[in-house]
Design a protein around this motif. Structure first.
Motif, mmCIF file in Angstrom:
data_model
loop_
_atom_site.group_PDB
_atom_site.id
_atom_site.type_symbol
_atom_site.label_atom_id
_atom_site.label_comp_id
_atom_site.label_asym_id
_atom_site.label_seq_id
_atom_site.Cartn_x
_atom_site.Cartn_y
_atom_site.Cartn_z
ATOM 1 N N GLN A 1 -10.014 29.316 29.119
ATOM 2 C CA GLN A 1 -9.361 28.608 30.219
ATOM 3 C C GLN A 1 -7.857 28.594 29.991
ATOM 4 O OE1 GLN A 1 -10.470 24.480 30.453
ATOM 5 N NE2 GLN A 1 -9.314 24.084 32.332
ATOM 6 N N VAL A 2 -7.101 28.644 31.062
ATOM 7 C CA VAL A 2 -5.654 28.448 30.961
ATOM 8 C C VAL A 2 -5.422 26.942 30.812
ATOM 9 C CG1 VAL A 2 -3.400 28.865 31.985
ATOM 10 C CG2 VAL A 2 -5.288 30.440 32.450
ATOM 11 N N TYR A 3 -5.180 26.536 29.574
ATOM 12 C CA TYR A 3 -5.082 25.109 29.238
ATOM 13 C C TYR A 3 -4.331 25.007 27.921
ATOM 14 C CZ TYR A 3 -6.677 20.228 29.042
ATOM 15 O OH TYR A 3 -6.725 18.857 29.026
ATOM 16 N N PRO A 4 -3.546 23.944 27.716
ATOM 17 C CA PRO A 4 -2.772 23.841 26.473
ATOM 18 C C PRO A 4 -3.646 24.045 25.238
ATOM 19 C CG PRO A 4 -2.143 22.097 27.977
ATOM 20 C CD PRO A 4 -3.325 22.784 28.601
ATOM 21 N N PHE A 5 -3.095 24.744 24.247
ATOM 22 C CA PHE A 5 -3.829 25.030 23.023
ATOM 23 C C PHE A 5 -2.823 25.369 21.924
ATOM 24 C CE2 PHE A 5 -6.261 27.518 20.028
ATOM 25 C CZ PHE A 5 -7.486 26.861 20.004
ATOM 26 N N PRO A 6 -3.006 24.877 20.702
ATOM 27 C CA PRO A 6 -4.079 24.015 20.205
ATOM 28 C C PRO A 6 -3.843 22.520 20.460
ATOM 29 C CG PRO A 6 -2.622 24.576 18.399
ATOM 30 C CD PRO A 6 -2.107 25.312 19.616
ATOM 31 N N LYS B 1 1.208 21.613 35.837
ATOM 32 C CA LYS B 1 1.303 20.349 35.103
ATOM 33 C C LYS B 1 1.717 20.558 33.656
ATOM 34 C CE LYS B 1 -1.592 16.389 33.751
ATOM 35 N NZ LYS B 1 -2.939 15.775 33.891
ATOM 36 N N TYR B 2 1.170 21.594 33.024
ATOM 37 C CA TYR B 2 1.437 21.832 31.609
ATOM 38 C C TYR B 2 2.475 22.922 31.360
ATOM 39 C CZ TYR B 2 -2.681 18.913 30.911
ATOM 40 O OH TYR B 2 -3.573 17.870 30.924
ATOM 41 N N GLY B 3 3.121 23.393 32.427
ATOM 42 C CA GLY B 3 4.199 24.361 32.272
ATOM 43 C C GLY B 3 3.755 25.680 31.662
ATOM 44 N N MET B 4 2.647 26.231 32.155
ATOM 45 C CA MET B 4 2.068 27.418 31.533
ATOM 46 C C MET B 4 2.231 28.703 32.340
ATOM 47 S SD MET B 4 -1.408 25.866 29.776
ATOM 48 C CE MET B 4 -1.636 27.358 28.802
ATOM 49 N N TRP B 5 3.054 28.693 33.362
ATOM 50 C CA TRP B 5 3.214 29.893 34.184
ATOM 51 C C TRP B 5 3.733 31.090 33.381
ATOM 52 C CZ3 TRP B 5 0.854 30.166 38.642
ATOM 53 C CH2 TRP B 5 0.630 29.008 39.377
ATOM 54 N N SER B 6 4.700 30.848 32.523
ATOM 55 C CA SER B 6 5.275 31.944 31.743
ATOM 56 C C SER B 6 4.249 32.527 30.780
ATOM 57 C CB SER B 6 6.499 31.451 30.965
ATOM 58 O OG SER B 6 7.039 32.480 30.157
ATOM 59 N N GLU B 7 3.510 31.669 30.088
ATOM 60 C CA GLU B 7 2.470 32.149 29.174
ATOM 61 C C GLU B 7 1.412 32.940 29.929
ATOM 62 O OE1 GLU B 7 1.372 29.607 25.400
ATOM 63 O OE2 GLU B 7 1.569 28.281 27.147
ATOM 64 N N LEU B 8 0.999 32.421 31.077
ATOM 65 C CA LEU B 8 -0.019 33.121 31.856
ATOM 66 C C LEU B 8 0.473 34.487 32.295
ATOM 67 C CD1 LEU B 8 -2.702 33.347 33.335
ATOM 68 C CD2 LEU B 8 -1.674 32.079 35.242
ATOM 69 N N GLU B 9 1.704 34.571 32.773
ATOM 70 C CA GLU B 9 2.213 35.867 33.215
ATOM 71 C C GLU B 9 2.269 36.861 32.062
ATOM 72 O OE1 GLU B 9 5.607 38.010 35.922
ATOM 73 O OE2 GLU B 9 5.789 35.846 35.522
ATOM 74 N N LYS B 10 2.701 36.420 30.889
ATOM 75 C CA LYS B 10 2.735 37.316 29.729
ATOM 76 C C LYS B 10 1.340 37.815 29.385
ATOM 77 C CE LYS B 10 6.862 35.252 27.670
ATOM 78 N NZ LYS B 10 7.384 34.365 26.584
ATOM 79 N N PHE B 11 0.350 36.940 29.542
ATOM 80 C CA PHE B 11 -1.016 37.347 29.227
ATOM 81 C C PHE B 11 -1.558 38.319 30.272
ATOM 82 C CE2 PHE B 11 -5.686 36.522 29.273
ATOM 83 C CZ PHE B 11 -5.951 37.121 28.046
ATOM 84 N N LEU B 12 -1.294 38.057 31.541
ATOM 85 C CA LEU B 12 -1.741 38.977 32.585
ATOM 86 C C LEU B 12 -1.109 40.353 32.407
ATOM 87 C CD1 LEU B 12 -1.635 36.635 35.722
ATOM 88 C CD2 LEU B 12 -3.636 37.278 34.359
ATOM 89 N N GLN B 13 0.139 40.369 32.025
ATOM 90 C CA GLN B 13 0.814 41.635 31.750
ATOM 91 C C GLN B 13 0.139 42.353 30.574
ATOM 92 O OE1 GLN B 13 4.960 41.225 30.675
ATOM 93 N NE2 GLN B 13 5.448 43.266 31.420
ATOM 94 N N TYR B 14 -0.294 41.576 29.588
ATOM 95 C CA TYR B 14 -0.937 42.126 28.388
ATOM 96 C C TYR B 14 -2.286 42.764 28.708
ATOM 97 C CZ TYR B 14 -2.874 42.147 23.618
ATOM 98 O OH TYR B 14 -3.435 42.511 22.415
ATOM 99 N N ILE B 15 -3.069 42.132 29.601
ATOM 100 C CA ILE B 15 -4.430 42.626 29.861
ATOM 101 C C ILE B 15 -4.512 43.556 31.064
ATOM 102 C CG2 ILE B 15 -5.407 40.534 28.846
ATOM 103 C CD1 ILE B 15 -6.200 39.621 31.653
#
Length: 237
Positions: A140-145, A207-221
């Motif tokens: 899930q796209v959710y804060p971790f750890p 809410k958790y400010g994860m747009w940048s992380e998600l985009e980097k991951f989508l680019q990766y996969i």
């Protein structure tokens, strides 16, 4: 061919941003939409716009715990959401997602009765295809750890998710951030599994400010020759 699929719940207005982000990397999504749940929800036109590129799935009318409802109300929420979306889209709605993943045998029975092809739950850590009416996810796209700014539940993400990840073989050394964990999980799925299923809520990404992380991951996969990018219904057919 290794299958990559994504799904996104609730029908928040931010699904428009998410839809565009997925399209940027040629990754397909299934958007499970409620009629009244989110305060800032997709308009009918927004739903039609998203449907031009991605799949629309039903997610009940009002996002209740379906287990607690009478059989009549279960049918109203499940069949009613399918009918509402099909009338709007002018096409079949094949997929359903149980609100918060909550279900029991009677709920699954009504979903089958309604004519859906399959239904998704929220269980994490799966890289294989199993029961089409209990489709699990991988991450899930959710804060971790850690979940910052929530000191009382600071370690909740790790406690809830690490065990499933470790069972897949994800090394603890990769669990220092969501992006690092996600990349490691994808590589293990690619090596050992049938499918990688990413899911989340657009409003939580905000809410958790994860747009940048998600985009980097989508680019990766994205855009891999050894992967095929599918909607949820395509991934089970």
């Amino acid at each position: 061919m290794f299958k990559v699929t994504t799904s996104w719940d609730d029908g928040d207005i931010l699904d428009k941003r998410l839809s565009n982000l997925l399209s940027r990397y040629d990754i397909k999504g299934t958007f499970y939409i409620t009629k009244t749940y989110r305060p800032q929800r997709l308009s009918d036109q927004d739903i039609l716009d998203v449907a031009r590129v991605h799949e629309i799935g039903a997610h009940t009318l009002s996002h209740p715990d379906l287990r607690a409802l009478s059989l009549e109300n279960k049918r109203e929420e499940i069949k009613g959401s399918k009918q509402w979306l099909e009338e709007l889209l002018g096409s079949e709605v094949k997929m359903f997602c149980y609100p918060k993943g909550l279900h029991d045998d009677s709920v699954v029975s009504v979903v089958r009765e309604a004519g859906f092809l399959g239904a998704r739950i929220t269980k994490l850590g799966s890289i294989i295809l199993a029961d089409p009416f209990l489709i699990p996810t991988t991450i899930q796209v959710y804060p971790f750890p850690f979940r910052r700014n929530y000191l009382r539940k600071l370690f909740q993400p790790y406690i809830q998710r690490a065990q499933a990840l470790r069972k897949l073989g994800v090394p603890v050394s990769s669990m220092y951030s969501w992006l690092s964990m996600a990349r490691a999980t994808f590589e293990i799925a690619l090596l050992n599994g049938e499918v990688f299923h990413l899911w989340g809520h657009s409003w939580e990404i905000e809410k958790y400010g994860m747009w940048s992380e998600l985009e980097k991951f989508l680019q990766y996969i994205g855009n891999r020759k050894d992967c095929v990018y599918l909607t949820n219904s395509e991934s089970i057919t």
